[in-house]
Design an enzyme around this catalytic site. Sequence first.
Site, short mmCIF file in Angstrom:
data_model
loop_
_atom_site.label_atom_id
_atom_site.label_comp_id
_atom_site.label_asym_id
_atom_site.label_seq_id
_atom_site.Cartn_x
_atom_site.Cartn_y
_atom_site.Cartn_z
NE ARG A 147 -1.75 2.19 3.86
CZ ARG A 147 -2.52 2.78 4.77
NH1 ARG A 147 -3.73 2.35 5.01
NH2 ARG A 147 -2.06 3.78 5.46
CE1 TYR A 159 -4.89 6.73 7.77
CE2 TYR A 159 -4.58 6.38 5.41
CZ TYR A 159 -4.74 5.88 6.69
OH TYR A 159 -4.72 4.53 6.89
CG ASP A 210 -6.88 3.75 3.49
OD1 ASP A 210 -7.99 4.19 3.13
OD2 ASP A 210 -6.65 3.30 4.64
CG HIS A 212 -8.23 7.06 6.26
ND1 HIS A 212 -8.64 7.78 7.35
CD2 HIS A 212 -7.80 5.87 6.73
CE1 HIS A 212 -8.45 7.04 8.44
NE2 HIS A 212 -7.95 5.88 8.09
CD GLU A 236 -8.14 0.62 3.24
OE1 GLU A 236 -7.03 0.20 2.88
OE2 GLU A 236 -8.42 0.84 4.44
CD GLU A 262 -9.80 1.29 7.88
OE1 GLU A 262 -8.99 0.59 7.27
OE2 GLU A 262 -9.52 2.38 8.40
NE ARG A 283 -9.26 -2.28 4.51
CZ ARG A 283 -8.09 -2.56 5.08
NH1 ARG A 283 -7.50 -3.72 4.87
NH2 ARG A 283 -7.48 -1.68 5.85
CD GLU A 339 -4.07 -2.59 7.09
OE1 GLU A 339 -5.28 -2.76 7.34
OE2 GLU A 339 -3.51 -1.50 7.11
CD1 TRP A 402 -7.47 12.04 10.38
CD2 TRP A 402 -8.08 10.00 11.07
NE1 TRP A 402 -6.33 11.29 10.49
CE2 TRP A 402 -6.67 10.03 10.91
CE3 TRP A 402 -8.69 8.82 11.47
CZ2 TRP A 402 -5.86 8.93 11.15
CZ3 TRP A 402 -7.91 7.71 11.73
CH2 TRP A 402 -6.49 7.76 11.57
#
Length: 402
Positions: A147, A159, A210, A212, A236, A262, A283, A339, A402
């Site tokens: 990643r 991030y 990602d 995020h 992601e 996630e 995830r 991961e 975030w």
Amino acid sequence: MKITDAKVIVTCPGRNFVTLKIYTDQGIYGLGDATLNGMEPAVASYLENFCIPALIGKDPRNTEDLWHYFYRGAYWKRGSVTMSAISAIDMALWDIKGKMLNTPLYNLLGGESREKVMVYAHANGKSLEEAIESVAQEKEKGFKAIRVQSGIPGQPDTYGVAKGAAFYEPAHPGIPHEECWDTSKYLNFVPRLFEKVREVFGNDLHLLHDVHHRCTPVEATRLAKELEPFHLFWLEDPVTGELQEGLRMIRKQSSTPIAIGEVFNSVYDYTTLITEQLIDYIRMPLVHGGGITHVKKVADFASVYHIQTGFHGATDLSPVNLAAAIHFNKAINNFGLQEYMPHQEIVQEVFRINYQFEDGFLTIDNTPGIGVDIDEEKASKYPYSPASLPINRKMDGTMFYW
Ligand code: GCO
Ligand code: MG
């Protein structure tokens, strides 16, 4: 067989972990991970005040009924805190089941579908050049999937990028610190980053990124389309998962594979995403998704729609969760990728682990149950240390994801 006692162990070897230990009248105990980054005492309190008293006297073999006791039986359902508690109970009960039957967990979930589990590493740098260097280092360690996150020119912090030391850890002591964000700078930069990574490392490496949760559907669609030539393994959390329908636009216009969830904790976060085939990878990890009992159902449901697992596995998920995930991934047919952010060495003072990294893959030994143990004396030397995840604002001060 009866549950005689249970306790919550909160420890901070470098970072906080919450572990549930369930004891039985046959001398066997089980461990479950209940860590929820930045919210550890909330899960511990739910377990101690509500769940543990209700567990005493129950038969630990009844994993299905006990899962429904804590999920269906509770009027206030879902949510990360309560689902992390249910996950820990469920994991500990499966650990007991494996120990009782003297067999590793994967044998109870379908046996061996593969010998080893492919994992992805984190590469990050403050600049494009540093990110490239970091990819080279992870590749050198043997990772086949990496990643890539990079600092964005003109944006003070980003991030996924380590501040100073070698590894990235988002939680910090005290109240949340503030980061800032500029979507257009980000969107202009990321395709250039992946163009360069492909130019330097060629086509064999699996690449991931990602977002995020920081794009709107139309922004994420632009990104997914522009990344197509660099054929990512997955993109992601391109949009926040709260609006499942938000994934439709991306899916219609791009062939970049999508991983999401996630922060999810229930199959009901996934129903539209799975039945409309809007994603490619699940995830949601065992530790936040209701444990083995529930995530197995989600994975089986996803398998019907050609969707694979790609479980979250950052350092804020404990070795107990990681070991359980390896068993799970080893057993199911629709495993995709796991991961893997190695924990700091100090974590192994407290947790005895039974998995090993070699050449891009994790293997697990045949210790019965999940196979990870905790040294409570060592754990008590590292007391809980309050830490929070950051918050994020746009450049003009507007609160953002975030
Ligand atoms: C990932 C995640 C993590 C989370 C972290 C929050 O893909 O690994 O996004 O980095 O931000 O787990 O506690
Ligand atoms: Mg993520």
